[in-house]
Design an enzyme around this catalytic site. Sequence first.
Site, mmCIF file in Angstrom:
data_model
loop_
_atom_site.group_PDB
_atom_site.id
_atom_site.type_symbol
_atom_site.label_atom_id
_atom_site.label_comp_id
_atom_site.label_asym_id
_atom_site.label_seq_id
_atom_site.Cartn_x
_atom_site.Cartn_y
_atom_site.Cartn_z
ATOM 1 N N ASP A 40 0.857 -1.186 0.000
ATOM 2 C CA ASP A 40 0.000 0.000 0.000
ATOM 3 C C ASP A 40 0.892 1.235 0.000
ATOM 4 O O ASP A 40 1.734 1.404 0.877
ATOM 5 C CB ASP A 40 -0.900 0.029 1.234
ATOM 6 C CG ASP A 40 -2.091 -0.907 1.120
ATOM 7 O OD1 ASP A 40 -2.271 -1.486 0.032
ATOM 8 O OD2 ASP A 40 -2.836 -1.048 2.104
ATOM 9 N N THR A 91 -11.641 -13.066 -6.943
ATOM 10 C CA THR A 91 -10.246 -12.763 -7.270
ATOM 11 C C THR A 91 -9.461 -14.035 -7.594
ATOM 12 O O THR A 91 -9.996 -15.134 -7.558
ATOM 13 C CB THR A 91 -9.565 -12.044 -6.097
ATOM 14 O OG1 THR A 91 -9.577 -12.920 -4.963
ATOM 15 C CG2 THR A 91 -10.295 -10.767 -5.731
ATOM 16 N N GLU A 124 -11.299 -10.938 -11.155
ATOM 17 C CA GLU A 124 -10.175 -10.004 -11.048
ATOM 18 C C GLU A 124 -8.905 -10.828 -10.899
ATOM 19 O O GLU A 124 -8.946 -11.956 -10.415
ATOM 20 C CB GLU A 124 -10.303 -9.105 -9.810
ATOM 21 C CG GLU A 124 -11.490 -8.176 -9.820
ATOM 22 C CD GLU A 124 -11.548 -7.320 -8.561
ATOM 23 O OE1 GLU A 124 -10.608 -7.423 -7.731
ATOM 24 O OE2 GLU A 124 -12.518 -6.566 -8.405
ATOM 25 N N LEU A 159 -3.085 -10.358 -8.226
ATOM 26 C CA LEU A 159 -1.750 -9.785 -8.222
ATOM 27 C C LEU A 159 -1.419 -9.281 -9.615
ATOM 28 O O LEU A 159 -1.988 -9.747 -10.606
ATOM 29 C CB LEU A 159 -0.728 -10.838 -7.779
ATOM 30 C CG LEU A 159 -0.942 -11.400 -6.369
ATOM 31 C CD1 LEU A 159 -0.133 -12.675 -6.172
ATOM 32 C CD2 LEU A 159 -0.579 -10.376 -5.316
ATOM 33 N N GLU A 218 -13.693 -6.537 0.601
ATOM 34 C CA GLU A 218 -14.184 -7.900 0.401
ATOM 35 C C GLU A 218 -15.123 -8.335 1.524
ATOM 36 O O GLU A 218 -14.968 -7.913 2.679
ATOM 37 C CB GLU A 218 -13.003 -8.868 0.308
ATOM 38 C CG GLU A 218 -12.102 -8.574 -0.874
ATOM 39 C CD GLU A 218 -10.759 -9.271 -0.809
ATOM 40 O OE1 GLU A 218 -10.149 -9.463 -1.876
ATOM 41 O OE2 GLU A 218 -10.319 -9.607 0.296
#
Length: 569
Positions: free
Chosen positions: A193, A437, A475, A478, A277
């Site tokens: 982040d 994901t 999605e 990574l 999520e």
Amino acid sequence: MALNLTHQIGALAGASISTTDTNSSSADSVSASPKWRSSTPSLTCKIQRPDAIDGLSPPLSPCRSPLGSTRPDLSVACQAFATEIESPVLEHQVRGAQNKGTGVPVYVMMPLDSVTMNNSVNRKKAMNASLQALKSAGVEGVMMDVWWGLVEREAPGGYNWGGYAELLEMAKKHGLKVQAVMSFHKCGGNVGDSVTIPLPKWVVEEVDKDPDLAYTDQWGRRNCEYLSLGADTLPVLKGRTPVQCYADFMRAFRDNFKHFLGDTIVEIQVGMGPAGELRYPSYPEQNGTWRFPGIGAFQCFDKYMLSGLKAAAEAAGKPEWGSTGPTDAGEYNKWPEDTPFFRKDGGGWNSTYGEFFLGWYSQMLLDHGERILTSAKSIFENHGVKISVKIAGIHWHYGTRSHAPELTAGYYNTRFRDGYIPIAQMLARHGAIFNFTCIEMRDHEQPQEAQCLPEKLVRQVAMATLKANVPLAGENALPRYDDYAHKQILEASSLNIEGNTEGNQMCAFTYLRMNPHLFQPDNWRHFVAFVKKMKEKGSHKCREQVEREAEHFVHVTTPLVQEAAVLMR
């Protein structure tokens, strides 16, 4: 001598960017089913097991914002596209290629800090040029986080939509559709982040007064990424409940951007937990609490969650089960066999008590989803937008009996119980999309001793959505720019599973993420070809024809990138 695009980007950013192929070291594996397996070489990585001196090292965690050491804000990389000059021939060719086909539309996630803390568009010229480049590549649209901590930062009901209004205008100008994420979680704190966006100030004040509003583990460690769902219906936020705050935020978004709904804004993804999520924050990376592939820890020890557990235990005639959650489930970085609760033989997870606790823990998560979706549906109904919910792809230790990491996250999925059908059924009741994901991962790219099976996990989820008649979107967990990952996504999005007699495909795919790496020459070439192939899925064209057209489309769009780079020297 003119610098190549990569060097120009580095020069503009004031930092060097390696021209070596960064994709070959990708431990960023991801999934599909055995039918989708390809014969590519195995990508191995090392993970550090607590009791091993030299184990295998972890791939990046799927919950981090995977941008490595490069800033995710496009900083100057996207400025390389900042040009108002357009080629009439290119524009004509691109417009023709944008016709809606029968394939899977591709969206691209925008940088986490697309809107600044001052409520303005970050690096406006670069952002505008980057959206133009994505449109030229045939991208359907973009996904943007609409941060609660930015918009309602100062006071309850004091909404500042500044930067988002401008960003949506930019997307509309370029003909891009928008998936707007109602991001009710904190950004920052996890490895990778690059930006910190806390919860609204007034919410943080209430958490400071009452720490039990934060998720809590058995050791008393608090997690402030997202408010504990145990307090969902209690007026703990200056007279409002958390669910009321979420609903008021969505309603204000609807009223403020009504003129975009159904045209530019086509999807509302409702955040329901950490990283947006629907799950508990069971594997937090902040301060090194959790490391891949640890099993995580249950998050039910705040007073509000324990109150719910006590009531459930009494209703079940087992009041002795209501005072605490499992205390023999190990700690964050243990492996299943290291714990009495998760071990395969005689583990507590497979006992009468385990069935009670895991049923309650997972049902609390489902009820949380029900409450927020009920509000979202009533707010956005008849406004031409779809509602979606993001589910985490927790693929490590999937090959064990207990599926410990899924259990601590709230997904009651074991070798003997399908935990994704109840989630899919809950979404079906509200007409929501199941967004999953780790679509790009393959089993053989993972550290095998951790029994990571992302392909099988994706297959299970696909079958659950098929049974529940829920649209499935995907999605990548990574960042991947290589053809192997793209092929995996292409295969997985076809939903080649037993029972799919109607030939259903994923309804959309969102690519992570818009950043400087995406616009490097080789990565851009792979990406443009990938988008073209996704758009052509389901067509009657043969594979060779689609590949030829994809290569042509790469050549068509490349001059835009190269010319813009020269202009921005």
